[in-house]
Design a protein around this motif. Sequence first.
Motif, PDB file in Angstrom:
ATOM      1  N   ARG A  13      44.854  14.215  78.302  1.00  0.00           N
ATOM      2  CA  ARG A  13      43.896  14.590  77.267  1.00  0.00           C
ATOM      3  C   ARG A  13      42.817  13.525  77.261  1.00  0.00           C
ATOM      4  NH1 ARG A  13      45.486  18.378  73.784  1.00  0.00           N
ATOM      5  NH2 ARG A  13      44.327  17.505  72.048  1.00  0.00           N
ATOM      6  N   TYR A  15      41.163  11.509  75.337  1.00  0.00           N
ATOM      7  CA  TYR A  15      41.236  10.183  74.743  1.00  0.00           C
ATOM      8  C   TYR A  15      42.530   9.436  75.074  1.00  0.00           C
ATOM      9  CZ  TYR A  15      36.761  10.513  72.543  1.00  0.00           C
ATOM     10  OH  TYR A  15      35.420  10.590  72.344  1.00  0.00           O
ATOM     11  N   ALA A  70      28.732  10.864  84.096  1.00  0.00           N
ATOM     12  CA  ALA A  70      28.587  11.923  85.096  1.00  0.00           C
ATOM     13  C   ALA A  70      29.323  11.569  86.385  1.00  0.00           C
ATOM     14  CB  ALA A  70      27.106  12.175  85.377  1.00  0.00           C
ATOM     15  N   PRO A  75      34.352  12.566  79.822  1.00  0.00           N
ATOM     16  CA  PRO A  75      33.484  12.960  78.705  1.00  0.00           C
ATOM     17  C   PRO A  75      32.717  11.752  78.172  1.00  0.00           C
ATOM     18  CG  PRO A  75      35.706  13.811  78.392  1.00  0.00           C
ATOM     19  CD  PRO A  75      35.771  12.860  79.558  1.00  0.00           C
ATOM     20  N   LEU A  76      31.558  12.028  77.647  1.00  0.00           N
ATOM     21  CA  LEU A  76      30.677  10.967  77.168  1.00  0.00           C
ATOM     22  C   LEU A  76      31.340  10.052  76.129  1.00  0.00           C
ATOM     23  CD1 LEU A  76      27.746  10.153  77.632  1.00  0.00           C
ATOM     24  CD2 LEU A  76      27.137  11.625  75.706  1.00  0.00           C
TER      25      LEU A  76
ATOM     26  N   THR B  46      25.168  15.969  85.428  1.00  0.00           N
ATOM     27  CA  THR B  46      25.597  16.625  84.199  1.00  0.00           C
ATOM     28  C   THR B  46      26.650  15.757  83.534  1.00  0.00           C
ATOM     29  OG1 THR B  46      25.273  18.776  85.189  1.00  0.00           O
ATOM     30  CG2 THR B  46      26.639  18.717  83.244  1.00  0.00           C
ATOM     31  N   THR B  47      26.524  15.587  82.248  1.00  0.00           N
ATOM     32  CA  THR B  47      27.624  14.958  81.550  1.00  0.00           C
ATOM     33  C   THR B  47      28.061  15.907  80.458  1.00  0.00           C
ATOM     34  OG1 THR B  47      28.437  13.060  80.319  1.00  0.00           O
ATOM     35  CG2 THR B  47      26.114  13.571  80.053  1.00  0.00           C
ATOM     36  N   GLU B  48      29.348  15.925  80.222  1.00  0.00           N
ATOM     37  CA  GLU B  48      29.874  16.858  79.252  1.00  0.00           C
ATOM     38  C   GLU B  48      30.445  16.106  78.080  1.00  0.00           C
ATOM     39  OE1 GLU B  48      32.553  19.498  81.165  1.00  0.00           O
ATOM     40  OE2 GLU B  48      30.897  20.706  81.922  1.00  0.00           O
ATOM     41  N   ALA B  49      30.003  16.479  76.915  1.00  0.00           N
ATOM     42  CA  ALA B  49      30.537  15.878  75.708  1.00  0.00           C
ATOM     43  C   ALA B  49      31.347  16.940  74.984  1.00  0.00           C
ATOM     44  CB  ALA B  49      29.395  15.382  74.835  1.00  0.00           C
ATOM     45  N   LEU B  50      32.491  16.541  74.490  1.00  0.00           N
ATOM     46  CA  LEU B  50      33.304  17.473  73.710  1.00  0.00           C
ATOM     47  C   LEU B  50      32.834  17.392  72.270  1.00  0.00           C
ATOM     48  CD1 LEU B  50      36.747  16.485  75.201  1.00  0.00           C
ATOM     49  CD2 LEU B  50      35.436  18.545  75.701  1.00  0.00           C
ATOM     50  N   ASP B  59      34.997  14.136  68.692  1.00  0.00           N
ATOM     51  CA  ASP B  59      35.239  15.014  69.823  1.00  0.00           C
ATOM     52  C   ASP B  59      36.693  15.039  70.259  1.00  0.00           C
ATOM     53  OD1 ASP B  59      33.288  12.964  72.129  1.00  0.00           O
ATOM     54  OD2 ASP B  59      34.698  12.481  70.568  1.00  0.00           O
ATOM     55  N   ASP B  60      37.554  14.636  69.364  1.00  0.00           N
ATOM     56  CA  ASP B  60      38.980  14.842  69.620  1.00  0.00           C
ATOM     57  C   ASP B  60      39.464  15.932  68.670  1.00  0.00           C
ATOM     58  OD1 ASP B  60      41.937  12.692  69.765  1.00  0.00           O
ATOM     59  OD2 ASP B  60      41.682  14.859  69.868  1.00  0.00           O
ATOM     60  N   PRO B  61      39.702  17.128  69.203  1.00  0.00           N
ATOM     61  CA  PRO B  61      40.010  18.256  68.319  1.00  0.00           C
ATOM     62  C   PRO B  61      41.300  18.068  67.517  1.00  0.00           C
ATOM     63  CG  PRO B  61      40.370  18.843  70.613  1.00  0.00           C
ATOM     64  CD  PRO B  61      39.746  17.489  70.611  1.00  0.00           C
ATOM     65  N   SER B  62      42.201  17.211  68.004  1.00  0.00           N
ATOM     66  CA  SER B  62      43.446  17.021  67.265  1.00  0.00           C
ATOM     67  C   SER B  62      43.166  16.400  65.896  1.00  0.00           C
ATOM     68  CB  SER B  62      44.408  16.132  68.058  1.00  0.00           C
ATOM     69  OG  SER B  62      43.862  14.836  68.191  1.00  0.00           O
ATOM     70  N   LYS B  63      41.990  15.762  65.770  1.00  0.00           N
ATOM     71  CA  LYS B  63      41.615  15.124  64.504  1.00  0.00           C
ATOM     72  C   LYS B  63      41.053  16.134  63.501  1.00  0.00           C
ATOM     73  CE  LYS B  63      41.792  10.536  65.623  1.00  0.00           C
ATOM     74  NZ  LYS B  63      42.747  10.746  66.719  1.00  0.00           N
ATOM     75  N   THR B  69      36.020  23.912  68.941  1.00  0.00           N
ATOM     76  CA  THR B  69      35.421  22.855  69.743  1.00  0.00           C
ATOM     77  C   THR B  69      34.710  23.469  70.939  1.00  0.00           C
ATOM     78  OG1 THR B  69      37.359  22.561  71.106  1.00  0.00           O
ATOM     79  CG2 THR B  69      37.190  21.179  69.139  1.00  0.00           C
ATOM     80  N   MET B  74      24.834  18.401  79.348  1.00  0.00           N
ATOM     81  CA  MET B  74      23.450  17.930  79.374  1.00  0.00           C
ATOM     82  C   MET B  74      23.110  17.609  80.810  1.00  0.00           C
ATOM     83  SD  MET B  74      23.041  14.957  76.638  1.00  0.00           S
ATOM     84  CE  MET B  74      24.572  14.233  77.147  1.00  0.00           C
ATOM     85  N   MET B 101      23.929  17.591  68.703  1.00  0.00           N
ATOM     86  CA  MET B 101      23.888  16.746  69.891  1.00  0.00           C
ATOM     87  C   MET B 101      22.477  16.183  70.099  1.00  0.00           C
ATOM     88  SD  MET B 101      25.925  16.226  72.582  1.00  0.00           S
ATOM     89  CE  MET B 101      25.555  14.999  73.815  1.00  0.00           C
ATOM     90  N   GLU B 104      21.183  12.627  68.908  1.00  0.00           N
ATOM     91  CA  GLU B 104      21.453  11.481  69.771  1.00  0.00           C
ATOM     92  C   GLU B 104      20.495  11.477  70.971  1.00  0.00           C
ATOM     93  OE1 GLU B 104      25.406  11.013  71.419  1.00  0.00           O
ATOM     94  OE2 GLU B 104      24.728   9.170  72.380  1.00  0.00           O
ATOM     95  N   ARG B 107      16.861  10.308  69.919  1.00  0.00           N
ATOM     96  CA  ARG B 107      16.684   8.994  69.302  1.00  0.00           C
ATOM     97  C   ARG B 107      15.978   8.047  70.279  1.00  0.00           C
ATOM     98  NH1 ARG B 107      21.917   7.727  67.971  1.00  0.00           N
ATOM     99  NH2 ARG B 107      21.724   9.287  66.333  1.00  0.00           N
TER     100      ARG B 107
END
Lengths: 120, 207
Positions: A13, A15, A70, A75-76, B46-50, B59-63, B69, B74, B101, B104, B107
């Motif tokens: 996962r 994190y 990337a 993930p970022l 490309t970078t992927e942010a959850l 970005d931790d869905p368990s939280k 989610t 980008m 998103m 950020e 900025r």
Amino acid sequence: MEPRRDPRGALVRPYAVTRGRTEPLQNIALEAVLSCTPTQVAEARFAGHDKYRIASVCEGRAQSLAEIAAYTRMPLGVTRVLVADMVAEGLLTLHTAAPPEGFEERMNLLGRVLSGLREL
Amino acid sequence: MDFANYDPAGARRSREIISAKIVVAGGFGVGKTTLVGAISEITPLTTEALMTAAGVGIDDPSKVPGKETTTVAMDFGRITMAQDLILYLFGTPGQTRFWFMWDEIIRGAVGAAVLVDTRRITDAFAPLDYFENRNLPYVVALNRFDDAPHYELEEVREALAIPPDVPLVSCDARHRESVKQVLVTVVEHAMLRLQAEHGRGFPTPVG
Ligand SMILES: Nc1nc2c(ncn2[C@@H]2O[C@H](COP(=O)(O)OP(=O)(O)O)[C@@H](O)[C@H]2O)c(=O)[nH]1
Ligand SMILES: [Mg+2]
């Protein structure tokens, strides 16, 4: 959320690599650039697989946080936590100057970007 | 030229590098990645942010059980201008639900270009409103597709209610010179805006 397959073949996962921490030590901007010397890369070998990958990406060329995420395919948010740790541990050097705030300084920066574009 | 060739003696000394950025916005398929790729020195990355749909930045869905989610991709490119200056171009997803998103992404940005495809002109409303509200200098670039209905620039300005002081240009996102012109227009517009704000006594850094 889909688990991510990491290069070691394990399903992790996102994190897990930060042991569940989601808050970075400092909030590094997407475009903030970082670099790493060969000595720092050698040290990062002992800091775990993910940090070593990050160090390798930044060796000899300054890379933004976005580029690091990337190239490492992390993930970022996860990348930001690890990168901030590495800066604190002396494994990465953060080069980014705060964006200028005064009028003259801001105009000056825009002027440099403009001539940089025109020279392309 | 590569600013990151090291003198080992100064290895840990931090040399300051300024990262400038320009945001490229617009609906799906409008040519954002093409535009970035036409001028970037690296193949667009490309970078992927959850993200959670609630946009709380966790970005931790368990939280956040029960919250939807999503992964936001980008695209971005890079132009190394000098040892101490890099320009990044960020292509942002245009859908409204991804906007948390953007705060950020914008900025500290120099400005933005909103790409418009005349076949789906209304896709531009969302990014136009967003930049207008955030007071980020932006220009509008009409990306001409071969099979698209032809409109004059002024017709597009009227249809999208683009303020008269916002530059509107025509472009081909596949061509480097054309893309260069769009970016030059963004920076020139940002300079004019900054000068005008300074003249009125309101320096307003974005973000
Ligand atoms: N004819 C034409 N096609 C374009 C232009 N810009 C992009 N395209 C094509 O449109 C498609 C979508 O472009 P892309 O850059 O992926 O859009 P994005 O979703 O905004 O990133 C691709 O197949 C491009 O080759 C243009 O200026 N003219
Ligand atoms: Mg794209």
